[in-house]
Scaffold this active site. Sequence first.
Site, PDB file in Angstrom:
ATOM      1  N   ALA A  53       0.831  -1.204   0.000  1.00 21.54           N
ATOM      2  CA  ALA A  53       0.000   0.000   0.000  1.00 21.54           C
ATOM      3  C   ALA A  53       0.863   1.251   0.000  1.00 21.54           C
ATOM      4  O   ALA A  53       0.513   2.275   0.580  1.00 21.54           O
ATOM      5  CB  ALA A  53      -0.923  -0.016   1.212  1.00 21.54           C
ATOM      6  N   GLY A  55       3.092   4.005  -2.667  1.00 22.23           N
ATOM      7  CA  GLY A  55       2.625   4.754  -3.837  1.00 22.23           C
ATOM      8  C   GLY A  55       2.286   3.855  -5.012  1.00 22.23           C
ATOM      9  O   GLY A  55       1.271   4.057  -5.689  1.00 22.23           O
ATOM     10  N   ALA A  56       3.123   2.850  -5.284  1.00 23.75           N
ATOM     11  CA  ALA A  56       2.906   2.002  -6.461  1.00 23.75           C
ATOM     12  C   ALA A  56       1.641   1.164  -6.296  1.00 23.75           C
ATOM     13  O   ALA A  56       0.794   1.097  -7.193  1.00 23.75           O
ATOM     14  CB  ALA A  56       4.122   1.104  -6.684  1.00 23.75           C
ATOM     15  N   GLY A  57       1.496   0.532  -5.139  1.00 22.48           N
ATOM     16  CA  GLY A  57       0.339  -0.332  -4.910  1.00 22.48           C
ATOM     17  C   GLY A  57      -0.964   0.461  -4.943  1.00 22.48           C
ATOM     18  O   GLY A  57      -1.947   0.053  -5.564  1.00 22.48           O
ATOM     19  N   GLU A 291      18.175  15.287  -0.738  1.00 22.58           N
ATOM     20  CA  GLU A 291      18.960  15.996  -1.748  1.00 22.58           C
ATOM     21  C   GLU A 291      18.396  17.403  -1.995  1.00 22.58           C
ATOM     22  O   GLU A 291      19.084  18.273  -2.534  1.00 22.58           O
ATOM     23  CB  GLU A 291      18.847  15.171  -3.031  1.00 22.58           C
ATOM     24  CG  GLU A 291      19.882  15.403  -4.066  1.00 22.58           C
ATOM     25  CD  GLU A 291      19.808  14.285  -5.108  1.00 22.58           C
ATOM     26  OE1 GLU A 291      19.925  13.092  -4.732  1.00 22.58           O
ATOM     27  OE2 GLU A 291      19.634  14.601  -6.277  1.00 22.58           O
ATOM     28  N   GLU A 423       9.370   0.120  -6.208  1.00 26.53           N
ATOM     29  CA  GLU A 423      10.784  -0.175  -5.962  1.00 26.53           C
ATOM     30  C   GLU A 423      11.092  -1.660  -6.075  1.00 26.53           C
ATOM     31  O   GLU A 423      12.214  -2.043  -6.395  1.00 26.53           O
ATOM     32  CB  GLU A 423      11.216   0.375  -4.589  1.00 26.53           C
ATOM     33  CG  GLU A 423      12.724   0.307  -4.421  1.00 26.53           C
ATOM     34  CD  GLU A 423      13.245   1.018  -3.193  1.00 26.53           C
ATOM     35  OE1 GLU A 423      12.555   1.913  -2.670  1.00 26.53           O
ATOM     36  OE2 GLU A 423      14.364   0.668  -2.752  1.00 26.53           O
ATOM     37  N   ARG A 434      19.780   5.327  -9.913  1.00 24.39           N
ATOM     38  CA  ARG A 434      18.551   6.126 -10.072  1.00 24.39           C
ATOM     39  C   ARG A 434      18.809   7.596  -9.759  1.00 24.39           C
ATOM     40  O   ARG A 434      19.533   7.916  -8.820  1.00 24.39           O
ATOM     41  CB  ARG A 434      17.462   5.603  -9.122  1.00 24.39           C
ATOM     42  CG  ARG A 434      16.246   6.494  -9.073  1.00 24.39           C
ATOM     43  CD  ARG A 434      15.146   5.937  -8.217  1.00 24.39           C
ATOM     44  NE  ARG A 434      15.384   5.999  -6.793  1.00 24.39           N
ATOM     45  CZ  ARG A 434      15.195   7.072  -6.020  1.00 24.39           C
ATOM     46  NH1 ARG A 434      14.816   8.228  -6.549  1.00 24.39           N
ATOM     47  NH2 ARG A 434      15.402   7.006  -4.716  1.00 24.39           N
TER      48      ARG A 434
END
Length: 619
Positions: A53, A55-57, A291, A423, A434
């Site tokens: 759960a 961001g990707a999921g 960064e 990821e 990356r």
Amino acid sequence: MKMIADIFRARNQYERPAPFDNSGDGFYLKIGAVFQSREGTLTHEFDVVVVGAGGAGLYCALEAGQKAKTAVISKLYPVRSHTGTAQGGIGAALGNVEEDRPEWHAFDTVKGGDYLADQKPASLLASEAVQAVYHLENLGLPFNRTADGRIDQRRFGGHTRNFGEAPVRRACYAADRTGHMILQTLFQQCIKQDVEFFDEFHLVDVFIDENRCRGLAAIELSTGELHVFRAKAVLLATGGFGRMFRITSNAYASTGDGPAVLARRGLPLEDMEFFQFHPTGIRGLGILITEAVRGEGGVLRNRNGERFMEKYAPTLLDLAPRDMISRAILTEIAEGRGVKGDGSVDDYVLLDASRLGKDVIAAKLPEISDFCRTYLGLDPAAQPIPVQPTAHYAMGGIPTDDRGRVFGAAKGTVVDGLYAAGECACVSVHGANRLGTNSLVDLVVFGRRAGIDIGEYVRHADLPALPGDAADSAAGLIARLREKSGGPPPETLREKMRDLMMQKVGIYRKERDMAEAVRAIAELRGQYRDIGLLDKSREYNTSLLEILELGNLLDLAYITAACSLRRRESRGAHAREDFPERDDANWLRHSLARLTGDAVEIGDKPVDVSIWPPKPRKY
Ligand SMILES: Cc1cc2nc3c(=O)[nH]c(=O)nc-3n(C[C@H](O)[C@H](O)[C@H](O)COP(=O)(O)OP(=O)(O)OC[C@H]3O[C@@H](n4cnc5c(N)ncnc54)[C@H](O)[C@@H]3O)c2cc1C
């Protein structure tokens, strides 16, 4: 806690399966179907099950949930997923504050990845990033704004204008809480979409038979019960695996469960030798200092106060890619210009953010300011921050195409109904290193693409039959752990693994060290088989969870060390002291590693270099 579990079961138990309505517009009834077998195993049926759960999921679930009955299972409560810690921004060539173009973004991504990124998917990443960021804005994400009300953008490492001329403002951000905002936005939208959540469920196995994914087994942490999820399509979005290293920015839950489960099912993993170290973790702790501090104007200095990046990357300076800056820091330390300068492991350099001023820090980097006060007792507007490189991001993972479909046994063959994103996946768009802000882009672009593809796929796919013994392997694994007592303490194995990976498969690598790591991790894997569970309780048995996670980390550490040993060149994050140059003639290829018992078999896959021919990488 028991009460919550009871409420959960009361809500779901014994609901009869709703008939799928495949007619017409492709919408199905969205009622969870649960059966209980005579042995007590609960079986759920969904069109789509998403594991993870972050961001990707969530992005995938949001898209798939518009078309199909969709569940998300997560070992953490969704908004505690690691995406919530992402700080600095999400890259997209909106051109809101200065001219920018998606092709510049794509080129930077390929060059940043030391030409190992596949170039067509990298171009897709950059072009669809623009649409994805505006979609997030429309969903309600509170981005920082320019004076005229557009999404504000700042600089980030390796992102340039006109193919490398100078840094460009490309990172869209919500202060230094960008990931937190993405997660909250997507979670709310999923709830609105009636996606069903199974919180604190831990994936143990994925059922794959005759090149078809048929579902999965997960343990419910609050009860210790094993559940079976039968599904037309499964997507894994289980995040990274930085916990295999001693110093890391990754949360405790980043243990690579998805890739490890598939590796044990005989599926290959891609480019596992490439693990990124972020240059600025808090000294000794590894907690990340984004960064964005350098994007806003912060600079790195050695013990003499010198801005040492002038030597290593004269054009981009402190905004060079992460692999280069991490190596530069180690070189400064090795040559006695680290702050302690005595060669011990906690030597560090200084990140000077004082030149940003109090107001910029308060408005744009409040989280970093809090971290510095809490963990170091210092004010970054007044004092420099002690930093050292920290293990941060897995470039490698589950090989997928640009629709999230997982490559299986044969080259180019996808496993029917199995998807991965985020990821834990490797599309591959990050190559050997990356760029900052490109992970969040990856999640939303490829999470979304996978969700759309799944929505289409399940319209035509049948719910696959599940062999009667599908859950035996998962049940057997847990039963064996429960039956055994004693054996080596899991924490001892875990600490040994983390030290081995840090010292022998870290930023600089050499043959003898890596061979030693492979041998020692093989030994740890052997000892792992003797581990028994001391705590036999069922409810919230965190010892069981930690042992399962350790097994996953050991398998992935083993594959990472073996792949690193095999690649005899330096490229991106893989820096070999004994082979210091990039060697395109022999090594411009992806690795595909397969775990077969105690061996790692490693093959190759070609790299798509169809747009920009590889060149030496200078900044
Ligand atoms: C401190 C920090 C700052 C960062 N800042 C940025 C940034 O500014 N920009 C950027 O682009 N990237 C950034 N990154 C990287 C980026 O945040 C991550 O790569 C990304 O969020 C990973 O998202 P994900 O959806 O793949 O997985 P995650 O967000 O890690 O989610 C994984 C999900 O899988 C679930 N899960 C895992 N294992 C299991 C299991 N066995 N069973 C059930 N569920 C499971 C978890 O519960 C979780 O819900 C940062 C990373 C860190 C550590």
